[in-house]
Design an enzyme around this catalytic site. Sequence first.
Site, PDB file in Angstrom:
ATOM      1  N   PHE A 113      -3.128  -4.194  -4.070  1.00  0.00           N
ATOM      2  CA  PHE A 113      -3.837  -5.113  -3.188  1.00  0.00           C
ATOM      3  C   PHE A 113      -4.053  -6.446  -3.902  1.00  0.00           C
ATOM      4  O   PHE A 113      -4.711  -6.512  -4.931  1.00  0.00           O
ATOM      5  CB  PHE A 113      -5.173  -4.525  -2.730  1.00  0.00           C
ATOM      6  CG  PHE A 113      -5.753  -5.315  -1.600  1.00  0.00           C
ATOM      7  CD1 PHE A 113      -5.271  -5.165  -0.304  1.00  0.00           C
ATOM      8  CD2 PHE A 113      -6.737  -6.257  -1.830  1.00  0.00           C
ATOM      9  CE1 PHE A 113      -5.772  -5.929   0.739  1.00  0.00           C
ATOM     10  CE2 PHE A 113      -7.248  -7.033  -0.800  1.00  0.00           C
ATOM     11  CZ  PHE A 113      -6.761  -6.851   0.493  1.00  0.00           C
ATOM     12  N   ASP A 167       3.828  -5.998   4.413  1.00  0.00           N
ATOM     13  CA  ASP A 167       3.215  -4.767   3.908  1.00  0.00           C
ATOM     14  C   ASP A 167       3.712  -3.588   4.747  1.00  0.00           C
ATOM     15  O   ASP A 167       4.816  -3.096   4.536  1.00  0.00           O
ATOM     16  CB  ASP A 167       1.693  -4.932   3.910  1.00  0.00           C
ATOM     17  CG  ASP A 167       0.970  -3.754   3.291  1.00  0.00           C
ATOM     18  OD1 ASP A 167       1.599  -3.024   2.504  1.00  0.00           O
ATOM     19  OD2 ASP A 167      -0.225  -3.556   3.587  1.00  0.00           O
TER      20      ASP A 167
END
Length: 191
Positions: A164, A114
């Site tokens: 997400f 990420d």
Amino acid sequence: MTESTTGTLTNPLHANLCDILFTEEEIARRTSELGLQISKDYEGKNLVLVGILRGALIFLSDLSRSITVPHSWDMVGASSYHGGTGSSGRVQITKDVEVDLRDKHVLVVEDIYDSGRTLSAICDLLMVHRPLSVKVCTLLYKEKPERAAKTPIDYFGFRIKDKFVVGYGLDYEEMYRNLRMIGVLDPSIYS
Ligand code: IMP
Ligand code: MG
């Protein structure tokens, strides 16, 4: 959204996903491909897989069984989220390796790339143990316009959009890790 059943019961947490990205079968197929590639690349080498707790636990166990070269594994602990869906910006190392890495080739196994901070901090930590090499395998590679810390990624399973996601080890507030698929968490759950 409802999804496939695990045994005979459907996990009620499926209802909180707004999109399924990868099914159990797709993850298994891709993990086998990665295992094959890694087995070729590490033929004759002393390999140790180092998984990052807790998200990489399930991927590590499946990947390890797809790798045919003899290898050991260990886990390191890192935490950057402290709940919620955004990184705190600080990576806390919560557990170091216990196996001796000095004569080993290390493959770090992570759930998702990420911001890059976790992998960067873990690679720095592992270098202190003086292994022969350190490479990285992450199941998910999040596409981002920019990253706080860039780390070379040697192997990845799937590229995904910057959303997400949960399941197959990935959590939201420590839940959803046991979903067999990977899906996008409905934003209404956290907003
Ligand atoms: P990074 O340090 O920002 O690259 O974050 C890495 C860690 O954040 C991963 O090990 C995951 O635990 C967590 N993470 C990042 N993105 C997601 C996501 O979409 N869902 C769940 N956890 C995530
Ligand atoms: Mg997490």
